[in-house]
Design a protein around this motif. Structure first.
Motif, PDB file in Angstrom:
ATOM      1  N   ASP A 216       0.722  81.687  73.836  1.00  0.00           N
ATOM      2  CA  ASP A 216       1.888  80.508  74.087  1.00  0.00           C
ATOM      3  C   ASP A 216       2.764  80.600  75.191  1.00  0.00           C
ATOM      4  O   ASP A 216       3.544  79.919  75.612  1.00  0.00           O
ATOM      5  CB  ASP A 216       2.263  80.050  72.722  1.00  0.00           C
ATOM      6  CG  ASP A 216       1.297  79.195  71.835  1.00  0.00           C
ATOM      7  OD1 ASP A 216       0.376  78.568  72.517  1.00  0.00           O
ATOM      8  OD2 ASP A 216       1.622  79.167  70.623  1.00  0.00           O
TER       9      ASP A 216
ATOM     10  N   ASP B 226      -4.736  81.272  73.897  1.00  0.00           N
ATOM     11  CA  ASP B 226      -3.800  81.455  72.663  1.00  0.00           C
ATOM     12  C   ASP B 226      -2.514  81.946  72.908  1.00  0.00           C
ATOM     13  O   ASP B 226      -1.759  82.055  71.878  1.00  0.00           O
ATOM     14  CB  ASP B 226      -4.420  82.259  71.565  1.00  0.00           C
ATOM     15  CG  ASP B 226      -5.747  81.661  70.918  1.00  0.00           C
ATOM     16  OD1 ASP B 226      -5.883  80.202  70.998  1.00  0.00           O
ATOM     17  OD2 ASP B 226      -6.606  82.271  70.336  1.00  0.00           O
TER      18      ASP B 226
ATOM     19  N   PRO C 263      -1.471  60.727  66.590  1.00  0.00           N
ATOM     20  CA  PRO C 263      -2.374  61.849  65.559  1.00  0.00           C
ATOM     21  C   PRO C 263      -3.883  60.764  65.340  1.00  0.00           C
ATOM     22  O   PRO C 263      -3.604  59.806  65.271  1.00  0.00           O
ATOM     23  CB  PRO C 263      -1.626  62.009  64.363  1.00  0.00           C
ATOM     24  CG  PRO C 263      -0.436  61.252  64.430  1.00  0.00           C
ATOM     25  CD  PRO C 263      -0.288  60.556  65.655  1.00  0.00           C
TER      26      PRO C 263
ATOM     27  N   TYR D 113      -3.855  69.659  77.118  1.00  0.00           N
ATOM     28  CA  TYR D 113      -3.916  68.823  75.794  1.00  0.00           C
ATOM     29  C   TYR D 113      -4.203  70.019  74.688  1.00  0.00           C
ATOM     30  O   TYR D 113      -4.973  70.989  74.748  1.00  0.00           O
ATOM     31  CB  TYR D 113      -4.918  67.907  75.627  1.00  0.00           C
ATOM     32  CG  TYR D 113      -5.030  67.430  74.259  1.00  0.00           C
ATOM     33  CD1 TYR D 113      -3.786  66.469  73.833  1.00  0.00           C
ATOM     34  CD2 TYR D 113      -5.908  67.531  73.275  1.00  0.00           C
ATOM     35  CE1 TYR D 113      -3.704  65.680  72.660  1.00  0.00           C
ATOM     36  CE2 TYR D 113      -5.858  66.947  72.359  1.00  0.00           C
ATOM     37  CZ  TYR D 113      -4.468  65.908  71.630  1.00  0.00           C
ATOM     38  OH  TYR D 113      -4.648  65.438  70.607  1.00  0.00           O
ATOM     39  N   ASP D 114      -2.986  69.694  73.846  1.00  0.00           N
ATOM     40  CA  ASP D 114      -3.102  70.587  72.225  1.00  0.00           C
ATOM     41  C   ASP D 114      -3.158  69.771  71.143  1.00  0.00           C
ATOM     42  O   ASP D 114      -2.007  68.956  71.115  1.00  0.00           O
ATOM     43  CB  ASP D 114      -2.007  71.545  72.575  1.00  0.00           C
ATOM     44  CG  ASP D 114      -1.900  72.572  71.218  1.00  0.00           C
ATOM     45  OD1 ASP D 114      -2.171  72.319  69.906  1.00  0.00           O
ATOM     46  OD2 ASP D 114      -1.413  73.645  71.451  1.00  0.00           O
ATOM     47  N   ALA D 115      -4.083  69.543  70.451  1.00  0.00           N
ATOM     48  CA  ALA D 115      -4.131  68.752  69.330  1.00  0.00           C
ATOM     49  C   ALA D 115      -2.823  68.864  68.418  1.00  0.00           C
ATOM     50  O   ALA D 115      -2.533  67.827  67.708  1.00  0.00           O
ATOM     51  CB  ALA D 115      -5.430  68.892  68.920  1.00  0.00           C
ATOM     52  N   ALA D 116      -2.652  70.162  68.392  1.00  0.00           N
ATOM     53  CA  ALA D 116      -1.622  70.292  67.205  1.00  0.00           C
ATOM     54  C   ALA D 116      -0.190  69.793  67.676  1.00  0.00           C
ATOM     55  O   ALA D 116       0.840  69.556  66.808  1.00  0.00           O
ATOM     56  CB  ALA D 116      -1.612  71.925  67.010  1.00  0.00           C
ATOM     57  N   LEU D 117      -0.029  69.862  69.022  1.00  0.00           N
ATOM     58  CA  LEU D 117       1.155  69.271  69.529  1.00  0.00           C
ATOM     59  C   LEU D 117       0.837  67.664  69.881  1.00  0.00           C
ATOM     60  O   LEU D 117       1.974  67.022  70.105  1.00  0.00           O
ATOM     61  CB  LEU D 117       1.644  70.091  70.729  1.00  0.00           C
ATOM     62  CG  LEU D 117       1.934  71.298  70.542  1.00  0.00           C
ATOM     63  CD1 LEU D 117       2.153  72.353  71.736  1.00  0.00           C
ATOM     64  CD2 LEU D 117       3.123  71.763  69.582  1.00  0.00           C
ATOM     65  N   GLY D 118      -0.072  67.220  70.281  1.00  0.00           N
ATOM     66  CA  GLY D 118      -0.479  65.983  70.742  1.00  0.00           C
ATOM     67  C   GLY D 118       0.037  65.402  72.006  1.00  0.00           C
ATOM     68  O   GLY D 118       0.158  64.095  72.377  1.00  0.00           O
TER      69      GLY D 118
END
Length: 187
Positions: A75, A73, A185, A101-106
């Protein structure tokens, strides 16, 4: 951190079990044979990068999901490329997962090293996936729309990766580049 092959075996088995897929079902979704998937899960086989991509695409996942555990977590943690760089497959390609990969950033971002003479064809990724390549050192060529485009150090290019594409190093020195892969997304 686990050795890359150990993490891949665990990640593949976990993803397959989460989806409730048998090896047969995983084979149908990925296009990778049941025997190969079983060997990877048991840590008996090291796949090619192309096979890793087929697995990731079949599972609707990012490549980095199979290379290392999710990022912590923090960053602002500094990641050392030299410590991250490894050969995740039997190919002559080195990979450093700079930003998994970070889903929030794509997106996910890699440093990739192609050894002299290395060529890799890539099947299309999921619809809407876009790659950004920035060549840091050496020379390489990208296959885009059926044409090999030469790149020199300092060149940058963005292309739709949801169609066939490829990478090759026709030179005598390693080609090192950053590759940012952006995923659309989820719908």
């Amino acid at each position: 951190m686990k050795e890359p092959g150990q993490y891949l075996a665990q990640a593949l088995r976990s993803r397959r079990q989460t989806k409730g897929w048998s090896l047969d079902q995983a084979s149908r979704h990925t296009g990778v044979s049941k025997a190969m998937l079983g060997q990877i899960e048991r840590g008996e086989s090291s796949p090619t990068v192309a096979t890793l991509w087929k697995i990731a695409t079949g599972f609707g996942a990012a490549l980095s999901d199979f290379l290392e555990p999710p990022a912590l977590d923090d960053d602002s943690a500094v990641r050392q490329t030299d410590e991250l760089r490894h050969r995740p497959a039997v190919d002559a390609m080195l990979v450093a997962s700079l930003f998994p990969y970070d889903a929030a950033l794509g997106f996910e971002m890699f440093e990739l090293t192609l050894m002299p003479g290395y060529t890799r064809s890539s099947e299309p990724h999921a619809p809407g996936v876009i790659e950004h390549v920035v060549l840091l050192r050496g020379g390489m060529e990208l296959l885009i729309d059926g044409q090999w485009k030469p790149l020199q150090a300092g060149d940058a290019i963005r292309f739709a990766a949801d169609r066939p594409h490829g990478y090759r190093n026709p030179g005598l020195e390693p080609a090192v580049f950053h590759n940012l892969i952006h995923y659309p997304p989820p719908r």
